[in-house]
Design an enzyme around this catalytic site. Structure first.
Site, PDB file in Angstrom:
ATOM      1  N   LYS A 160       0.662  -1.863  -0.010  1.00 13.97           N
ATOM      2  CA  LYS A 160      -0.307   0.025   0.393  1.00 13.97           C
ATOM      3  C   LYS A 160       0.574   0.939  -0.223  1.00 13.97           C
ATOM      4  O   LYS A 160       2.303   1.221   0.238  1.00 13.97           O
ATOM      5  CB  LYS A 160      -0.776  -0.314   0.869  1.00 13.97           C
ATOM      6  CG  LYS A 160      -1.735  -1.619   1.543  1.00 13.97           C
ATOM      7  CD  LYS A 160      -2.605  -1.353  -0.033  1.00 13.97           C
ATOM      8  CE  LYS A 160      -3.159  -3.035  -0.232  1.00 13.97           C
ATOM      9  NZ  LYS A 160      -4.325  -3.365   1.273  1.00 13.97           N
TER      10      LYS A 160
HETATM   11  C1  LIG Z   1      -6.067  -4.404   1.374  1.00 13.17           C
HETATM   12  C2  LIG Z   1      -6.976  -4.000   1.540  1.00 13.17           C
HETATM   13  C3  LIG Z   1      -7.566  -4.423   2.233  1.00 13.17           C
HETATM   14  C4  LIG Z   1      -6.684  -5.322   3.891  1.00 13.17           C
HETATM   15  O1  LIG Z   1      -5.700  -4.953   3.776  1.00 13.17           O
HETATM   16  P1  LIG Z   1      -5.270  -5.281   5.254  1.00 13.17           P
HETATM   17  O2  LIG Z   1      -4.544  -4.473   5.896  1.00 13.17           O
HETATM   18  O3  LIG Z   1      -4.200  -6.514   4.401  1.00 13.17           O
HETATM   19  O4  LIG Z   1      -5.961  -6.095   6.337  1.00 13.17           O
HETATM   20  C5  LIG Z   1      -8.730  -4.268   2.746  1.00 13.17           C
HETATM   21  N1  LIG Z   1      -9.551  -3.068   1.441  1.00 13.17           N
HETATM   22  C6  LIG Z   1      -9.295  -3.419   0.560  1.00 13.17           C
HETATM   23  C7  LIG Z   1      -9.260  -2.279  -1.046  1.00 13.17           C
HETATM   24  C8  LIG Z   1      -7.217  -3.707   0.208  1.00 13.17           C
HETATM   25  O5  LIG Z   1      -6.116  -3.128  -0.601  1.00 13.17           O
END
Ligand SMILES: *Cc1c(COP(=O)(O)O)cnc(C)c1O
Length: 564
Positions: free
Chosen positions: A358
């Site tokens: 991210k």
């Molecule tokens: C990555 C992601 C999540 C989950 O994130 P984590 O921190 O890995 O639990 C939820 N929603 C979206 C749209 C994502 O891209």
């Protein structure tokens, strides 16, 4: 307090330097959280370099350099550190022990000045000069540890760096974290401190994120998945309730409802933005009202980092009485109508992810932000087993100072101080990350313009955080399948991927009655989408490799169709 060497200050002042922007940004971000110590000896070098016409492109007038030095003496953000007579004496004596050569005596005196003032971290571009002295830790804040050949580190050493055939054929991932020495130092300082979890760093990180995005409250947890779950709980989602989200998202956006014992349904996407379509939402709400199956919560997902049409979704929430959780896992650092994503003007809660792919990372981690005190309190309670030490929340009278009370059934979803320290350091470079991503996205737009594919359309209200760069292949215009294009790029060591398999088509969801054909725009998008590599440390050369490969496989108006 932390130490800074003259070279970073010189770049911050020298507008002709290619490192000017990054050095200035570093200093500005640092002084928001700490005082920067400068050894008085360093100021001699600062003055002599900045006023020397041979060494820099745009030398400062001596009077300007003097004024800058005076500012250092008077500033609250900097501390000019003198070397005491005793320190000077000792330094010169001890220098023998470190076998310091004549030319290095200044480095030794600067390091000794920091040591005398209790500073162990020194930010410098010349870590080599300080490596000899074991009593300080020299950190090059611009060195990207996640790449073996970092652009800044490479060019700062007189522009020579490893290049050649093996660099051209390395695998290009679709996304990658940028970890630098400042991040490493930040994590190490927690490892050396009293708390590695539930210490001061988590609240500090929460406060910094809340400030950055403009919300009143922030609660850090161990993932965005946990943040979504607790956000649903805090908004009272339970058995018999319904949550709606987009089918084009990671499964966690929908699973959070199932974890609460509630039901899930989906709203089809806008084929231009790949976000939840407000018109489709309105139509579905009208039908749901008639059948008495209105959602309690709607979760718009800011796909690829581009914010949803929040104003329209918010207006519908007023009319139909549902709560809104923004899944901004892709979107920290983005803006909607010139306000930061996460300010919650059009929602009850916004959720961020700090997974390494991210925008910023804490390893694993997430956060829920809100302007509602009660929601923040509830999320904070549930992340820690439902246990409170706050006497105002307790039901019984404390029978001693050890007393705590479980008042709800919660979870262990806590973030550690180690993660928060990394997050704080990463957050200081958020704008830098997003602007680099945006720069690369614009460059992709330009380089891919003549190919039979659709580049990401941007709504004028949104400034994307550019987590993902997704192209849609115009399959009618070619004799190829998406799979053939995908496999060709993978064969060329280009880490393409597909975001996302529509959630309702997974077997687990099909078993609940969802079927292919229910959300046609999402499904059509899925047939055509390919995510191209995009991350802050990506070089233009790497980007050219992606573009060249696409040009080779895809037919263009002017070239003959290539055969596989
Ligand atoms: C990555 C992601 C999540 C989950 O994130 P984590 O921190 O890995 O639990 C939820 N929603 C979206 C749209 C994502 O891209």
């Amino acid at each position: 307090m932390e130490g800074i060497d003259s070279n970073i200050l010189i770049y911050a002042f020298d507008e002709s330097s290619r490192f000017h922007k990054v050095a200035l940004n570093f200093v500005e971000e640092k002084i928001k959280t700490t005082i920067l110590g400068i050894a008085e000896f360093s100021l001699l070098e600062f003055y002599s370099v900045l006023t020397d016409g041979r060494k820099i492109g745009m030398p400062l007038q001596p009077s300007t350099a003097c004024a800058a030095i005076r500012d250092f003496y008077e500033s609250q953000s900097f501390a000019v550190l003198q070397c005491s007579q005793a320190c000077l004496q000792m330094a010169i004596e001890e220098a023998h022990g470190y076998s310091v050569k004549r030319n290095d005596i200044f480095d030794f005196l600067i390091a000794s000045t920091f040591k005398e003032n209790g500073i162990t971290n020194i930010y410098t571009l010349n870590t080599k000069d300080f490596k000899k002295f074991d009593f300080v830790q020299a950190i090059n804040p611009f060195l990207d540890c996640s790449r073996s050949t970092d652009t800044i580190a490479r060019t700062s050493h007189r522009g020579v760096g490893p290049s050649g055939p093996e660099a051209d054929h390395s695998f290009i991932p679709y996304g990658k974290q940028s970890i630098n020495e400042q991040d490493v130092a930040s994590v190490c300082s927690v490892l050396r401190a009293a708390f590695i979890t539930q210490g001061p760093k988590v609240p500090e990180f929460e406060k910094s994120v809340a400030n950055k995005v403009g919300t009143k409250h922030a609660v850090a947890v161990n993932s965005a998945t946990s943040a979504l779950h607790l956000a649903c709980k805090a908004l009272g989602l339970g058995p018999g309730d319904i949550l709606w989200t987009s089918p084009i998202t990671f499964v966690a956006s929908a699973n959070c409802a199932l974890h609460c014992g509630a039901n899930v349904d989906f709203v089809d996407i806008d084929p231009r933005t790949y976000n939840m379509c407000p018109q489709a939402l309105e139509e579905k709400l009208r039908h749901a009202r008639q059948s008495g199956r209105l959602p309690k919560i709607v979760v718009p997902v800011h796909m690829c980092g581009q914010p949803c049409d929040m104003k329209a979704i918010h207006a519908l929430s007023r009319e139909y009485g549902f709560s809104i959780i923004e899944d901004a896992s892709h979107a920290i650092g983005g803006y909607y109508k010139n306000e930061p994503v996460g300010c919650c003007r059009y929602s009850n809660i916004t959720v961020f992810s700090f997974h390494p792919v991210k925008i910023i990372t804490t390893g694993e981690g997430g956060m829920a932000v809100t302007n509602t005190h009660e929601l923040a309190e509830k999320i904070a309670l549930l992340r820690n087993h439902g246990i409170t030490r706050n006497p105002d929340l307790m039901r019984q009278k404390p029978d001693g100072p050890w007393y705590y009370e479980q008042i709800d059934l919660g979870f262990n979803y806590r973030m550690t101080d180690i993660q928060a320290a990394l997050g704080l350091s990463q957050l200081s470079r958020l704008d830098e990350f997003v602007s680099r991503r945006s720069e690369l996205a614009t460059r992709y737009d330009r380089l891919l313009a003549d190919l039979p594919l659709t580049v990401p359309w941007q709504h004028p209200d949104s400034d994307s955080a550019w987590h993902l760069y997704v192209v849609r292949l115009n399959l009618e215009k070619m004799n190829l399948t998406r799979r053939q294009v995908f496999e060709y790029l993978r064969k060329k060591d280009i880490g393409v991927i597909v975001h996302y398999i529509p959630v309702h088509t997974h077997p687990y969801y099909q078993a609940m009655g969802f079927k292919w054909g229910m959300f046609p725009e999402a499904e059509k998008y899925y047939q055509e989408a390919i995510t191209l590599p995009l991350f802050p440390a990506m070089t233009e050369k790497e980007q050219d490799r992606v573009v060249d490969a696409l040009k080779r496989i895809l037919p263009t108006e002017h070239t003959e169709r290539h055969r596989i």
